[in-house]
Design a protein around this motif. Structure first.
Motif: not given
Length: 129
Positions: A113-120, A122-127
């Motif tokens: 699950r780590l890759d999904k958590w990191i992507k999520r 990073l997406d939150d930071i971008e938003q």
């Protein structure tokens, strides 16, 4: 002797390992006090509390029906530990649950699950930018 869960016995420590102490209950029967059942609170080194040859009063907390292994506890015979006297934290009287029964994530290993958590994240930071 026919041993049962809940019996309080006296035994003698016959060996100590980092994970627990072996206790002779009679000539033919031995049980194990796991390090977590040694006393209330954290135990870094079991040899600080138990020594080979020492007599100990124990309670049987489990008997494996297939292997016949006996789990023992000294901690269960102690006075209950009062967490409210150890620090300034509030002592809660009701049970706390640290899970969410509506969340269907299960116990999948972190690496799945780590890759999904990191992507999520990073997406939150971008938003937020």
């Amino acid at each position: 002797m026919d041993y049962k869960i809940g019996m309080i016995l006296e035994g003698r420590i016959t060996g100590i390992q980092p994970y627990g102490a072996f206790v002779a209950l009679d000539e033919n029967t031995q049980g194990l006090i796991h390090i977590s059942e040694c006393r209330h609170g954290y135990v870094n080194n079991i040899e600080d509390f138990l020594k080979v040859g020492q007599k100990v009063k124990v309670i049987i907390i489990d008997i494996d029906e297939y292997t016949g292994k006996i789990s023992l506890s000294v901690r269960c015979l102690e006075k209950p530990f009062d967490f409210s006297k150890t620090d300034n934290r509030i002592h809660y009287q009701h049970k706390k649950f640290w899970t969410n029964k509506h969340l269907q994530s299960g116990f999948a290993p972190i690496d799945q699950r780590l890759d999904k958590w990191i992507k999520r994240a990073l997406d939150d930071i971008e938003q937020e930018k």
